[in-house]
Design an enzyme around this catalytic site. Sequence first.
Site, PDB file in Angstrom:
ATOM      1  N   HIS A 142     -20.987   8.002  -9.528  1.00 39.54           N
ATOM      2  CA  HIS A 142     -19.722   8.487  -8.921  1.00 39.54           C
ATOM      3  C   HIS A 142     -18.962   6.932  -8.283  1.00 39.54           C
ATOM      4  CE1 HIS A 142     -15.907  10.245  -7.856  1.00 39.54           C
ATOM      5  NE2 HIS A 142     -16.088  11.029  -8.631  1.00 39.54           N
TER       6      HIS A 142
ATOM      7  N   ASP B 269     -19.581  17.095 -12.238  1.00 38.82           N
ATOM      8  CA  ASP B 269     -19.242  18.178 -13.338  1.00 38.82           C
ATOM      9  C   ASP B 269     -21.073  18.112 -13.190  1.00 38.82           C
ATOM     10  OD1 ASP B 269     -17.607  15.005 -13.859  1.00 38.82           O
ATOM     11  OD2 ASP B 269     -17.361  17.286 -14.802  1.00 38.82           O
TER      12      ASP B 269
END
Length: 436
Positions: free
Chosen positions: A308, A365
């Site tokens: 991320h 996700d």
Amino acid sequence: MSEKSDTATLKIDGQTIELPIVTGSEGDRAVDIANLRARTGCVTLDPSFMNTAACYSRITYIDGEKGILRYRGIPIEELVTKVRFVEVAYLLVHGELPNEEQRRNFSALLNRHSLLHEDMRHFFDHFPQGAHPMHILSTMINALAAFYPNVDLKSLDADVELSCARLISIVRTMAAFAYKKSIGEPVVYPRHDLSYCANFLNMMFDSPIQPYQIHHDAVRILNVLFILHADHEQNCSTTAVRTIGSAQVNLYATISAGISALSGPLHGGANQAVIEMLRMIQEDGDVDKFIRMAKDKNNSFRLMGFGHRVYKTYDPRAAIIKRECDAYLKRIKYHDPLLDVARRIEETALTDPYFVDRHLYPNVDFYTGILYRALGIPENMFTVMFALARLPGWIAHWKEMAGAGTKIVRPRQIYIGKTEEETSGVMANREPQLLW
Ligand code: SDX
């Protein structure tokens, strides 16, 4: 710790200038370079804005090192247990959780604007079979501007209430209609007696020959998933919304651009890519081989759902989703072999120096698709689910940007192309163009 200064000193070309340092309410700091070019002739260079704050914002706070995510100051861990998605949508757009009357009015507005204009329903008949629902959604949302008046920036507050409700409600109907069309089934209309998430599940799975049994647990899980995806400060799609909105493009076209940005596999499209990856690894059977591939710079394979830009620790949303995954699948006695693969990948990666040194952890996700599968949501609808949830966040940022009288977004560049002397003579042997 040394006293934090409120100015930064920049020495450039024999000139020393002081630049103000601004500090946010949670202590985040930035050097304000608003007049840097005017004072020095220089701009700053920061491709992909990895070190650049694009704006002030009051909506969402993330601490990437500590794994903190708060909407309007409230931790997501509190929100997922105490309120429903519709209330979080209200919180993001209006800045406070709704009181009982505001909640009732907002729900009534959502219900009143849940029907798609009948002329728009026929649009679905003209998309090719197999069209990805994200492409259908961004097209249909853009078309809303032809059916509904643009949000008038001058009457922002009243219009936003209506347009927010219309977008959040109609887009949910559009998504369900797109799915029904993709499987050749008749569309199911929204019902006035169902909550936002229950209505969506019913529109997706009810049918004239097999009524859908609405389970409280599934509705709760969907609320949790939508709340966790509702906003995430200046991510790629929200930056697209704020950028395009700054040109005073109508809200529907602006949101349509956000949908397009979100559809990318590096962004919201990752939830579908994760399941495709897990299935590929499950069929191959060799998790370690794929971990090696993900680490190999000469191999384009990446662990989807890992890493991320902001979180350098476990994504707090992924932690909640993983817990919900384990509990929900146990309660419904549903075993998903892909969850075993996901767990194996996480265990292997989180003890591997390549991932640990780069602070690569599961992101929002990684486990989301497992829960969507357990709810019966088809894979090509996963990113649509992300878009439905992110709508209030996009609208909140658009409203904040529009309300602040933001100037049109227009970054500078550093030109490294050919100079005039390098191209001199190129045109010399050309005659003036006479025939146009
Ligand atoms: C979302 O911004 C947001 O807030 C987004 C989001 C939201 O709510 O809006 O949180 C939603 O988009 C989540 C992210 C979903 N995308 C994926 O899961 C795709 C897989 N992840 C990667 O592509 C990547 O981690 C990104 C895109 C998420 C972040 O990329 P960055 O910040 O540009 O990081 P990077 O590519 O510079 O990586 C740093 C290093 C590199 O290695 P080195 O060059 O230092 O040797 O880490 C490596 C990368 O190669 N790396 C990975 C990896 N992610 C980063 N290596 C293997 N697998 C990965 N997934």
